[in-house]
Write an enzyme that holds these catalytic residues in place. Structure first.
Site, mmCIF file in Angstrom:
data_model
loop_
_atom_site.group_PDB
_atom_site.id
_atom_site.type_symbol
_atom_site.label_atom_id
_atom_site.label_comp_id
_atom_site.label_asym_id
_atom_site.label_seq_id
_atom_site.Cartn_x
_atom_site.Cartn_y
_atom_site.Cartn_z
ATOM 1 N N THR A 43 0.863 -1.182 0.000
ATOM 2 C CA THR A 43 0.000 0.000 0.000
ATOM 3 C C THR A 43 0.901 1.235 0.000
ATOM 4 O OG1 THR A 43 -0.174 -0.160 2.411
ATOM 5 C CG2 THR A 43 -1.970 -1.099 1.103
ATOM 6 N N VAL A 45 0.984 4.548 1.231
ATOM 7 C CA VAL A 45 1.422 5.320 2.401
ATOM 8 C C VAL A 45 2.377 4.491 3.258
ATOM 9 C CG1 VAL A 45 0.677 6.526 4.480
ATOM 10 C CG2 VAL A 45 -0.675 6.709 2.390
ATOM 11 N N CYS A 46 2.036 3.231 3.468
ATOM 12 C CA CYS A 46 2.887 2.345 4.266
ATOM 13 C C CYS A 46 4.275 2.198 3.650
ATOM 14 C CB CYS A 46 2.242 0.976 4.391
ATOM 15 S SG CYS A 46 0.617 0.971 5.158
ATOM 16 N N THR A 47 4.328 2.123 2.343
ATOM 17 C CA THR A 47 5.613 1.969 1.662
ATOM 18 C C THR A 47 6.513 3.163 1.952
ATOM 19 O OG1 THR A 47 4.642 0.595 -0.068
ATOM 20 C CG2 THR A 47 6.703 1.723 -0.604
ATOM 21 N N LEU A 50 7.735 2.924 5.760
ATOM 22 C CA LEU A 50 8.801 1.963 6.013
ATOM 23 C C LEU A 50 10.108 2.400 5.358
ATOM 24 C CD1 LEU A 50 6.369 0.310 7.060
ATOM 25 C CD2 LEU A 50 7.574 -1.730 6.264
#
Length: 213
Positions: A43, A45-47, A50
């Site tokens: 996804t 935003v998560c990428t 991290l």
């Protein structure tokens, strides 16, 4: 669902991760920990989040902090996603990603908020000290990425407060003045603890230069 309060012991758990199985407290050791959850692998935003965590690895290391992420996808998915993160964000992801397929950790830490999603975790942040005590929680909605500068700032603030018995004013940055807490009133103790002196804007509002780390 668990209800966690500041000062509680962070729940221990055993779970599979992108680097293999871990027992949380054992993995944490004597480090501070930033545990942060993500709605799902692959996804956008998560990428970015991290990727930022990977880039900040030296900043976490100099503060004795370990980062560990979580989503409800499995470990094989995490490993594939990690490759995407490294390629698109230009960094290495050397911290583990918890594979919380059975939502065991999400339940322990109350990471699933039904009005956001009945199955995916919201963007929770837990800062845990070396004694395994919960020191800060933040909860972001799924659509908004976290501010990692703030996460580093609050770790600095917590560590400084613990080391020197000071309170931290709003919008404080490393190097700014700090506050002498109201629990310290004896002038001899103040001179001993804060040899740089202080200024009192009010009897209850006493600023002193930041102590040396």
């Amino acid at each position: 669902m668990s209800t966690l309060h500041l000062g509680d012991e962070a729940p221990d758990f055993e779970q599979e991760t992108s680097i293999g199985p871990i027992r949380f407290h054992e993995w944490a050791g004597d480090s501070w920990v930033v545990l942060f959850s993500h709605p799902a692998d692959f996804t956008p935003v998560c990428t970015t989040e991290l990727g930022l965590t990977g880039k900040l690895a030296p900043e976490f290391a100099k503060r004795n902090v370990k980062a560990i992420a979580l989503s409800v996808d499995d470990a094989a998915s995490h490993v594939k996603w990690r490759d995407d993160i490294e390629q698109t964000q230009g960094t290495q992801v050397q911290f583990p990603i918890i594979a919380d397929v059975d939502r065991k950790v999400a339940t322990l830490y109350d990471m699933i908020h039904p009005n956001q999603s009945g199955t995916a975790t919201v963007r929770s942040v837990f800062i845990i000290d070396p004694k395994k005590k919960l020191r800060l929680t933040l909860t972001y909605p799924m659509s908004v990425g976290r501010n990692f500068d703030e996460i580093l700032r609050v770790i600095d603030a917590l560590q400084l407060s613990d080391a020197h018995s000071v309170a931290i004013p709003g919008n404080w940055r490393d190097g700014d003045d700090v506050i002498i807490p109201l629990t310290i009133q004896d002038e001899d103790e103040i001179r001993q603890k804060f040899p740089k002196g202080y200024r009192a804007e009010r009897p209850y509002l006493r600023f002193t230069p930041q102590p040396n780390k």
